[in-house]
Design an enzyme around this catalytic site. Structure first.
Site, PDB file in Angstrom:
ATOM      1  N   LYS A 243       0.903  -1.315  -0.081  1.00 55.13           N
ATOM      2  CA  LYS A 243      -0.147  -0.109  -0.024  1.00 55.13           C
ATOM      3  C   LYS A 243       0.941   1.226  -0.047  1.00 55.13           C
ATOM      4  O   LYS A 243       0.577   2.094  -0.843  1.00 55.13           O
ATOM      5  CB  LYS A 243      -0.839  -0.018   1.226  1.00 55.13           C
TER       6      LYS A 243
ATOM      7  N   CYS B  33      -3.414  10.868   1.623  1.00 51.46           N
ATOM      8  CA  CYS B  33      -2.906   9.553   1.103  1.00 51.46           C
ATOM      9  C   CYS B  33      -1.419  10.069   0.808  1.00 51.46           C
ATOM     10  O   CYS B  33      -0.559   9.633   1.286  1.00 51.46           O
ATOM     11  CB  CYS B  33      -3.865   9.148  -0.050  1.00 51.46           C
TER      12      CYS B  33
END
Ligand code: NAD
Ligand code: UD9
Length: 505
Positions: free
Chosen positions: A240, A294
């Site tokens: 991720k 993010c």
């Protein structure tokens, strides 16, 4: 309507002795209560898809307004196609309910899904306090055979080194009595439901093989795409973070190349689009900076935490963090060429959120542009359909008032081109300098002085013939060097630049 099973007759998933077909049947039949912690832009769509799949979901959020809205069958998340209808349907058929009581939800649930923010503190350190507070709730209700799934992005090693020991210690269970897996969100705001339902393979990585197997059962049921099990939770956490780093570094490269457009006298956007003819070359889009919680945050889940140097990742962060200053430098130069001093100018910033249609301002470059303009003495206005510019230091202007306001404006900066901005009647606005950070407007035939950061996709260099000559190459290089040196002052991924509502970092 699914009969909600009571905790006592729930089927355990973290238990290889239970027939897997029976586990799948129980999960899909509402016999495995699920709790989803965090009902925000990602958590609510996730909870709704879990409810669609299992019929027995309790969502947990600390915000009572969020809980009340959801229990009334409505969604507080904007810009997600299909979410309003799915929440109404799932709440209306008692397959989804919301609560602020995390401990009570944990006591009843047998699968616990964590999807709360992982933000940065003022030192760019990942702040896991929110995740750990959720883990405390879960631990209080953890039963043998339960499965804990972390979807929030975590620094690699967190499940193994932080969450598992924390769950063991607070629940009194042994590590082999419950499952823990990292199964990252591969979801973008604006297409959350389609992403969650299976736009991409779902990565799952457990702290042990049985955790990986149990998580695979869950996502095999939830996603129409394949499940991609990896060796362990740390590998999944790294997947991720690497996805995010790839994006930040490549946006940094695009921005570094975009800044060359003035002295090369070309449109770098056109050059990038052409270079991308090659499948082995996929340069990203230059822009005024990188926002959201993010992409600008994930590099800090590794930066400064590894023995190995990460110079490339750090440099890309610095380039991206420096873009708001580059944009204001370009604006200052264009205003000067028009005989206007930035310190005396009135400037409107168009778009304050970090991405069009997404109600999120964390690390938005627009906030730094507002701050930088204010610092240099300009009068700053802001237009945004989703947030109040006054909360970020800009005088709010409604989109429909822009024409009336334009005779008092010297410049406009297009940072985040929301959908409604294509209705701006540029030809009717009083002439001004327009810095277009996203190649989002075409001002041909108007009297505006247009500067398109990195040039336009149609092949126009940043400024009209001659305008670029106002800033000689050496001035450009000098100013860039200054930006390089100082542009990196903000490395908190933007958390510290918000005025008014601050992250709880
Ligand atoms: N936004 C994205 O595009 C995106 C994409 C992929 C992954 N993610 C991951 O998902 C995480 C959540 O992102 P988001 O966009 O949904 O955040 P968000 O800020 O939109 O929502 C977070 C929600 O969590 C709630 N919350 C905070 N503390 C809590 C607690 N202790 N217990 C229960 N609820 C709590 C908040 O009230 C809020 O409703 C991110 O940190 C990121 O790691 C985000
Ligand atoms: C699952 C997950 O975590 N999903 C994330 C989510 O990320 P996100 O919602 O934060 O959005 P991004 O699109 O990454 O944009 C971030 C900022 O970067 C700017 N930008 C972007 C591209 C570019 O070429 N040039 C730029 O300047 C843009 O304006 C904005 O400010 O979706 C992305 C896929 O969309 C995923 O990759 C990403 O993992």
């Amino acid at each position: 309507m699914t009969e909600r099973s009571s905790p006592s007759d729930a089927v355990s998933l973290y238990d290889a002795s239970v027939d897997e077909a029976r586990q799948r049947e129980a999960l899909a039949g509402g016999e495995v209560p699920v709790a989803v912690y965090g009902l925000g832009k990602m958590g609510l769509p996730l909870a709704a898809v879990y409810a669609e799949t299992t019929g027995n979901v309790t969502g947990v959020d600390i915000d009572p307004d969020v809980v009340e809205t959801i229990n009334s069958g409505e969604s507080h998340v904007v810009g997600e196609p299909g979410l309003d209808e799915l929440v109404a349907e799932q709440v209306g058929t008692d397959r989804l309910e919301a609560t602020t009581d995390g401990a009570a939800a944990a006591a009843d649930a047998r699968v616990h899904v964590i999807i709360v923010p992982t933000l940065l503190d003022e030192n760019d350190e990942p702040n896991l306090a929110t995740v750990e507070s959720v883990v405390d709730d879960i631990a209080a209700g953890l039963e043998p055979g339960d499965l804990v799934i972390a979807e929030s992005t975590l620094p690699p090693g967190t499940c193994r080194d932080v969450l598992e020991p924390h769950l063991q210690q607070e629940s009194g269970l042994e590590a082999d009595e419950f499952g823990l897996a990292f199964c990252p969100e591969r979801t973008s705001s604006g297409r959350a439901l389609q992403d969650i339902r299976g736009a991409y393979p779902k990565v799952v990585g457990g702290v042990d093989d049985e955790s990986t197997r149990a998580a695979t059962v869950v996502y095999d049921e939830l996603s129409s795409n394949e499940v991609h099990p990896v060796s362990d939770a740390t590998t999944a956490e790294a997947v991720k973070v690497f996805e995010g780093l790839y994006r930040d570094v490549n946006i940094g490269l695009a921005n570094e190349l975009g800044r060359l457009a003035d002295e090369l006298g070309i449109s770098v956007r056109e050059a990038i689009d052409t270079a991308n003819d090659l499948p082995m070359c996929q340069l990203h889009d230059p822009g005024p900076g990188v926002g959201g919680h993010c992409i600008p945050y994930y590099p800090h889940f590794l930066l400064g935490r590894t023995e190995e140097p990460m110079d490339l990742t750090h440099t890309a962060r610095r380039v991206n963090d420096g873009m708001p200053r580059v944009v204001v430098d370009r604006l200052e130069r264009q205003l000067a060429a028009s005989g206007v001093d930035l310190a005396d100018a009135s400037v409107v910033v168009l778009g304050l959120t970090y991405r069009p249609g997404v109600e999120e301002t964390r690390a938005s470059p627009a906030l730094d542009i507002v701050d930088e303009l204010t610092e240099r003495g300009a009068d700053v206005a802001g237009v945004d359909p989703l947030v109040d510019p006054a909360e970020y230091g800009a005088r709010p202007v409604a989109l429909e008032d822009l024409e009336d306001e334009s005779d008092a404006l010297d410049a406009a900066v297009v940072v985040t081109p929301h959908e409604g901005f294509d209705r701006i009647p540029w030809a009717d606005l009083e002439p001004m300098v327009v810095v277009d950070g996203r190649d989002a407007v075409d001002l041909a035939g108007t009297d505006h002085r247009e500067y398109t950061l990195a040039g336009s996709r149609s092949g126009q260099p940043p400024a009209p013939e001659g305008a670029a000559a106002d800033a000689t190459a050496s001035e450009t290089l000098e100013s860039e060097a200054e930006t390089e040196a100082t542009g990196a002052t903000r490395t908190d991924g933007g958390a510290g630049t918000e005025t008014g509502a601050h992250d709880d970092v």
